[in-house]
Write a protein that holds these residues in place. Structure first.
Motif, PDB file in Angstrom:
ATOM      1  N   PRO A  87       0.810  -1.232   0.000  1.00 51.04           N
ATOM      2  CA  PRO A  87       0.000   0.000   0.000  1.00 51.04           C
ATOM      3  C   PRO A  87       0.835   1.270   0.000  1.00 51.04           C
ATOM      4  O   PRO A  87       0.502   2.240  -0.695  1.00 51.04           O
ATOM      5  CB  PRO A  87      -0.830  -0.135   1.294  1.00 51.04           C
ATOM      6  CG  PRO A  87      -0.896  -1.594   1.558  1.00 51.04           C
ATOM      7  CD  PRO A  87       0.421  -2.135   1.117  1.00 51.04           C
ATOM      8  N   SER A  91       1.071   4.188  -3.323  1.00 53.22           N
ATOM      9  CA  SER A  91       0.944   5.645  -3.233  1.00 53.22           C
ATOM     10  C   SER A  91       2.270   6.345  -3.529  1.00 53.22           C
ATOM     11  O   SER A  91       2.287   7.469  -4.034  1.00 53.22           O
ATOM     12  CB  SER A  91       0.449   6.039  -1.844  1.00 53.22           C
ATOM     13  OG  SER A  91       1.364   5.626  -0.836  1.00 53.22           O
ATOM     14  N   THR A 182      -3.724   1.064 -10.184  1.00 57.12           N
ATOM     15  CA  THR A 182      -4.003   1.037  -8.747  1.00 57.12           C
ATOM     16  C   THR A 182      -5.492   0.856  -8.475  1.00 57.12           C
ATOM     17  O   THR A 182      -5.888   0.090  -7.592  1.00 57.12           O
ATOM     18  CB  THR A 182      -3.503   2.343  -8.103  1.00 57.12           C
ATOM     19  OG1 THR A 182      -2.119   2.535  -8.420  1.00 57.12           O
ATOM     20  CG2 THR A 182      -3.651   2.287  -6.595  1.00 57.12           C
ATOM     21  N   SER A 183      -6.329   1.537  -9.254  1.00 55.69           N
ATOM     22  CA  SER A 183      -7.776   1.411  -9.066  1.00 55.69           C
ATOM     23  C   SER A 183      -8.246  -0.004  -9.382  1.00 55.69           C
ATOM     24  O   SER A 183      -9.081  -0.570  -8.650  1.00 55.69           O
ATOM     25  CB  SER A 183      -8.507   2.416  -9.959  1.00 55.69           C
ATOM     26  OG  SER A 183      -8.083   3.741  -9.680  1.00 55.69           O
ATOM     27  N   VAL A 186      -7.351  -2.335  -6.467  1.00 53.92           N
ATOM     28  CA  VAL A 186      -8.253  -2.188  -5.320  1.00 53.92           C
ATOM     29  C   VAL A 186      -9.624  -2.782  -5.635  1.00 53.92           C
ATOM     30  O   VAL A 186     -10.253  -3.437  -4.784  1.00 53.92           O
ATOM     31  CB  VAL A 186      -8.372  -0.709  -4.930  1.00 53.92           C
ATOM     32  CG1 VAL A 186      -9.367  -0.523  -3.797  1.00 53.92           C
ATOM     33  CG2 VAL A 186      -7.002  -0.164  -4.497  1.00 53.92           C
ATOM     34  N   ALA A 316      -7.149  -3.631   1.390  1.00 54.61           N
ATOM     35  CA  ALA A 316      -8.011  -2.644   0.739  1.00 54.61           C
ATOM     36  C   ALA A 316      -8.100  -1.357   1.552  1.00 54.61           C
ATOM     37  O   ALA A 316      -8.014  -0.249   0.996  1.00 54.61           O
ATOM     38  CB  ALA A 316      -9.406  -3.239   0.531  1.00 54.61           C
ATOM     39  N   ILE A 317      -8.234  -1.474   2.868  1.00 51.07           N
ATOM     40  CA  ILE A 317      -8.380  -0.284   3.712  1.00 51.07           C
ATOM     41  C   ILE A 317      -7.087   0.522   3.750  1.00 51.07           C
ATOM     42  O   ILE A 317      -7.098   1.747   3.571  1.00 51.07           O
ATOM     43  CB  ILE A 317      -8.815  -0.699   5.128  1.00 51.07           C
ATOM     44  CG1 ILE A 317     -10.228  -1.285   5.116  1.00 51.07           C
ATOM     45  CG2 ILE A 317      -8.755   0.494   6.077  1.00 51.07           C
ATOM     46  CD1 ILE A 317     -10.661  -1.864   6.444  1.00 51.07           C
ATOM     47  N   THR A 319      -4.560   0.501   1.621  1.00 53.85           N
ATOM     48  CA  THR A 319      -4.263   1.075   0.307  1.00 53.85           C
ATOM     49  C   THR A 319      -5.125   2.306   0.047  1.00 53.85           C
ATOM     50  O   THR A 319      -4.639   3.333  -0.444  1.00 53.85           O
ATOM     51  CB  THR A 319      -4.495   0.029  -0.795  1.00 53.85           C
ATOM     52  OG1 THR A 319      -3.681  -1.121  -0.541  1.00 53.85           O
ATOM     53  CG2 THR A 319      -4.132   0.599  -2.146  1.00 53.85           C
ATOM     54  N   THR A 320      -6.395   2.222   0.367  1.00 54.96           N
ATOM     55  CA  THR A 320      -7.288   3.364   0.163  1.00 54.96           C
ATOM     56  C   THR A 320      -6.866   4.553   1.016  1.00 54.96           C
ATOM     57  O   THR A 320      -6.844   5.704   0.543  1.00 54.96           O
ATOM     58  CB  THR A 320      -8.735   2.968   0.492  1.00 54.96           C
ATOM     59  OG1 THR A 320      -9.104   1.819  -0.286  1.00 54.96           O
ATOM     60  CG2 THR A 320      -9.685   4.099   0.200  1.00 54.96           C
ATOM     61  N   LEU A 323      -3.731   6.169  -0.496  1.00 53.99           N
ATOM     62  CA  LEU A 323      -4.028   6.946  -1.700  1.00 53.99           C
ATOM     63  C   LEU A 323      -4.771   8.236  -1.360  1.00 53.99           C
ATOM     64  O   LEU A 323      -4.478   9.297  -1.934  1.00 53.99           O
ATOM     65  CB  LEU A 323      -4.861   6.097  -2.666  1.00 53.99           C
ATOM     66  CG  LEU A 323      -4.147   4.902  -3.294  1.00 53.99           C
ATOM     67  CD1 LEU A 323      -5.102   4.092  -4.143  1.00 53.99           C
ATOM     68  CD2 LEU A 323      -2.964   5.368  -4.137  1.00 53.99           C
ATOM     69  N   VAL A 324      -5.718   8.159  -0.433  1.00 55.83           N
ATOM     70  CA  VAL A 324      -6.431   9.373  -0.024  1.00 55.83           C
ATOM     71  C   VAL A 324      -5.466  10.373   0.621  1.00 55.83           C
ATOM     72  O   VAL A 324      -5.517  11.585   0.346  1.00 55.83           O
ATOM     73  CB  VAL A 324      -7.579   9.004   0.937  1.00 55.83           C
ATOM     74  CG1 VAL A 324      -8.176  10.255   1.566  1.00 55.83           C
ATOM     75  CG2 VAL A 324      -8.656   8.224   0.199  1.00 55.83           C
TER      76      VAL A 324
END
Length: 367
Positions: A87, A91, A182-183, A186, A316-317, A319-320, A323-324
């Motif tokens: 993750p 990013s 990346t999208s 995920v 998933a969490i 990585t998100t 990225l955020v």
């Protein structure tokens, strides 16, 4: 790798003639002791986890069970490490590619920036020539600033010499490609989580494909298989980038003419552990349905629903969130400045801006 490390650290047993033979003898003895230590640790760990007498007796089968079991333990540790590295690397890839490629010059005057940085370089050079050799601290500090200014000047000159298509086409295309990959990664992990909740055949343990050449492993045929290959290679590169981006492993980065053999061995071991865990992670996350695990896919932890589901959710969490945090850093910094919280060092950007000192002639190094 263990032999290389112990050989570098060995000096030979006391009482023996110093030389290569004595060092090799000590290294072999250390390897035997290390093998016995690992054998005992794995045997005790297996006895604690699975108290079945048959499973403990199977550890005596060195080739058929023990070595694959040891490999599975190493892969499990590598998967946990990949859960941290990948993750962060996903990013971090945007920043790395931004440093390698030439950014578009939108509302920027490169000639003016090069002129300013040239004046700053000349001012620093004059100060260095005017200082006496007794002031060592000031000389070292000015030399460091001069080196930073020369590096920035080189980057600006490279941006100026770059062609129009390289500035305005390659950089946006690469960034969009990274965002798409990346999208998709995920989204595949999210779909795999749903499949785990409704279909038990999505578990990585014990699944056997139709075989190579018999049927397509992807619902999209050749295009889907090619996409899986690209995503696995992308995850591999991202995991390596994320590994060296972590603060704990930041000192592992090799440097030209300044890398010890011990650090080289550490890098080799780290890459080997990550590469051994990459097939397990790809199959666990549902990136591919191909049986990448081979005979190592029969172990119990791959069949544990809660472990596999937790691994997918955490990936998933995290990585998100990474990225955020990456794409909202500029907005977050402006909010901190508007609220007056930038002095509390709540973000990395504010810390970097506070630590950037003005140069000798009053200009800031960051233009």
């Amino acid at each position: 790798m263990p032999f290389a490390f112990f050989f570098l650290e060995s000096e030979g047993f006391a009482g023996l003639k110093k030389g290569i033979r004595a060092r090799i003898l000590e290294t072999l003895v250390m390897l035997v002791l290390l093998a016995l230590l690992i054998l005992g640790i794995v045997w005790v760990a297996s006895a604690l986890v699975d108290k079945d007498a048959a499973s403990m007796e199977s550890l005596y089968d060195l080739w058929e069970f023990y070595l694959p079991y040891l490999y599975s333990c190493i892969s499990l540790m590598g998967c946990l490490l990949l859960l941290l590295c990948t993750p962060v690397g996903l990013s971090r890839m945007f920043t790395v590619m931004g440093q390698l490629l030439v950014k578009p010059t939108i509302l920027e005057d490169l000639d003016e920036q090069i002129y300013i940085i040239t004046l700053e370089e000349e001012a620093l050079q004059r100060r260095l020539n005017g200082l006496s050799s007794s002031v060592e601290y000031n000389i070292m500090e000015l030399e460091r600033e001069l080196e930073n200014v020369k590096t920035l000047k080189t980057k600006l000159e490279r941006r100026k010499k770059a062609s129009a298509w390289e500035r305005n086409l390659v950089y946006p295309a690469v960034m969009i490609l990274l965002l798409i990959e990346t999208s998709i990664s995920v989204l595949l992990v999210a779909c795999n989580i749903l499949c785990l909740l409704v279909d038990e055949t999505a578990m990585p343990k014990g699944t056997r494909g139709p075989g190579i050449g018999n049927a397509s492993l992807s619902a999209f045929g050749f295009v889907g298989a090619a996409l899986e290959i690209i995503l696995i290679f992308y995850l591999m590169v991202s995991s390596v980038v994320g590994f060296y981006s972590l603060r704990f492993f930041g000192n592992f980065i090799p440097k030209k003419d300044d890398t010890t053999m011990t650090k080289i061995i550490g890098n080799c071991v780290s890459i080997l552990v990550l590469s051994s865990a990459l097939p397990v992670m790809s199959r666990t996350l549902g990136i591919t349905r191909f049986d990448l695990l081979g005979d190592f896919g029969r172990f119990n932890w791959l069949g544990n629903f809660y472990i596999v589901l937790s691994y997918n959710l955490l990936f998933a969490i995290v990585t998100t969130l990474c990225l955020v945090r990456k794409f909202t850093s500029a907005v977050r910094e402006e909010l901190f400045k508007a609220l007056g919280l930038h002095k509390l060092h709540l973000s990395d950007t504010s810390r970097d801006s506070e630590t950037s000192k003005p140069s000798a002639n009053g200009h800031h190094k960051a233009l």
